[in-house]
Design an enzyme around this catalytic site. Sequence first.
Site, short mmCIF file in Angstrom:
data_model
loop_
_atom_site.label_atom_id
_atom_site.label_comp_id
_atom_site.label_asym_id
_atom_site.label_seq_id
_atom_site.Cartn_x
_atom_site.Cartn_y
_atom_site.Cartn_z
N LYS A 89 0.51 -1.07 0.46
CA LYS A 89 0.08 -0.11 -0.02
C LYS A 89 0.53 1.44 0.02
O LYS A 89 1.84 0.72 0.02
CB LYS A 89 -1.17 0.07 1.08
CG LYS A 89 -2.27 0.87 1.22
CD LYS A 89 -3.13 -0.03 0.52
CE LYS A 89 -4.28 1.10 0.01
NZ LYS A 89 -5.59 0.19 -0.16
N ASP A 125 -6.44 4.15 -4.44
CA ASP A 125 -7.47 3.52 -3.75
C ASP A 125 -8.27 5.27 -2.97
O ASP A 125 -9.04 6.13 -4.02
CB ASP A 125 -6.70 3.89 -1.76
CG ASP A 125 -7.51 2.84 -1.09
OD1 ASP A 125 -7.65 2.13 -1.05
OD2 ASP A 125 -7.55 3.21 -0.08
O1 2IT Z 1 -7.48 -2.41 -1.52
C1 2IT Z 1 -7.21 -2.26 -2.65
O2 2IT Z 1 -8.11 -3.49 -2.21
C2 2IT Z 1 -7.55 -1.16 -3.75
N1 2IT Z 1 -7.40 -0.25 -2.90
C3 2IT Z 1 -7.37 -1.72 -4.72
C4 2IT Z 1 -5.90 -2.37 -4.47
C5 2IT Z 1 -5.88 -2.40 -6.06
O3 2IT Z 1 -3.89 -3.06 -6.40
O4 2IT Z 1 -6.17 -2.77 -7.16
#
Ligand code: 2IT
Length: 447
Positions: free
Chosen positions: A124, A164
Site C-alpha cells: 500500500k 484507493d
Molecule cells: O484496497 C484495495 O484493494 C485497493 N485499493 C485496490 C488495490 C489494487 O491494487 O487494485
Amino acid sequence: MKTQDIMATLQAKYPGENEYLQAVQEVLESIEDVYNQHPEFERAKIVERMVEPDRIFTFRVTWVDDKGEVQTNTGYRVQFNSAIGPYKGGLRFHRAVTPSMLKFLGFEQTFKNALTTLPMGGAKGGSDFDPKGRTDEEIMRFCQAFMLELWQCIGPDQDIPAGDVGVGGREIGYMYGMYKKLAREYNTGVLTGKGATWGGSILRPEATGFGALYFTENLLHHAGKDIKGCKVAVSGFGNVAWGACIKALELGAKVVAISGPDGVCEIPGGIDKEMIDYMLVMRASNRDRVEDMATRFPGKAVFTPGKKAWSIPCDIALPCAFQNELAEADARELKENGCWCCCEVSNMGCQPGAIHFFQNNGILFAPGKAVNAGGVATSGLEMTQNAEHISWDAKEVDERLHFIMKSIHEQCVKFGTQPDGTVDYVKGANIAGFMKVAQAMLEQGTI
Ligand code: 2IT
C-alpha cells in the site's frame, strides 16, 4: 503463539500506530487456534515475520500550487509481503495518511490478495496530500511530483500500485504519464486502474463495487435469503460506492442512503441511474460533499448534516467509505432500525465493537478483505491482459470476477463454518488468507 504476547511486543515497538495494531490484532485472534496446530509455523516464526512489512519507502513530495506557492507533502510505499507474488496494492491520497494507516492497509492487502486466487503479494502507499478543494492542474502537478520519487520503487514484476481513496482514473493517468517519461518504456503492467484505451481493463472502475455485491449475493444465498427488494444503506459516494449502487440497482435492491463527511442523503424512492452518474461529477469536483446530491435532485434526496448512513432504516448496510466508519453505537442503531446484514466494503470499515455486536446479535457480517477483493482481483486481471498485450471484453472480465468472488465466499465457508452451522466470515477470510501466505513463506525458507 499467543496473540497477547505478540500484541504487547508490537504495542511497545509501535506506540500510537492504532490502525496497524487493530488490523494485526483482528487477524491474530482469528488464526491463533489453527496456527498453534502447526508447530512448523511456530518454529519458522511465521507470525513474527508476517506482521512486519518487508520495507517502507518514505519520500518528500514538493510541488507548486495554482497560486505559485511551494507545497511539501510526504509520500510512502509500504511493501508488505511478497510470499505469493509481486507487491500489489493501492495508493491513498488523504490528509490523514500516516505510516500506521498504510501499514494496516498493506497488512490487510496481503491476506485479501491471497484470497483472490491470483498470485499477488501485499502493498500500500500514498501521501498526506489532501485533494479537497484542489484544481485539476494541482492534482496533476502533485501526481507528477509523487511519481518522480515512486517510480524507482515499482515495476511490473516488482510492485504494481493502483488507486484507493483519493486516487482514481484521473490520478493514475497523470502518474502513468510521468512514469513512462522517466522509465522510457511503455510498461503498462506497472500500474493498474489505467484508462481503457491505454492498457486499462474494462470493468476495473466498477469492479470493487460489483465484486462486493456478488459476494453479498453469495452470502445471502448461503443464508437462504435474496437481495431482491432489500433496502440498502451505502456510505460514501466515491468509486466504490458508485460501483456498489450500480450493481445493487441491477440486482433489484433499493439504495435508500448515501453519505459523505458532511452528512447523509436519504433517498426514499431509491437511487436511480441519473443520480448514480452524478456521483462521478461529485467525486471529480473535489468538494467532498454529499449535500451536492440533494441540491442537484431536491425532490429525490433529503440531506441531513452530521448524520451517518447508518441512521437510515435498511435491510443491508454497505460501508464503502473509510476505516472505522461504523462504530458499535451505529451497529446498535442499525439493528433497532431492522438491519440484518452488513457487508463491509471499505477496508476495516467496522470498529471491533461493531463487529462483535453484529456477530453476537445474529446479524450477517463479512469483512472487507473478502467483500472488497474484487477490486484488486480485477487489477490482477488487468496485469494478465497487459502481460499478454491483449484486452478481454466485458463478458470475460465479469465472468472471471463472478468466479473469483464465488471462490472467496467458498474459502470463507470452508474455514469459517462453526459447529452450529453458521459462518464466521471474519475467521474464514483470515484463516484462508493466512494459510496460503504462511505456507508459501515456509516453503521459501528463512529470508
Ligand atoms: O484496497 C484495495 O484493494 C485497493 N485499493 C485496490 C488495490 C489494487 O491494487 O487494485
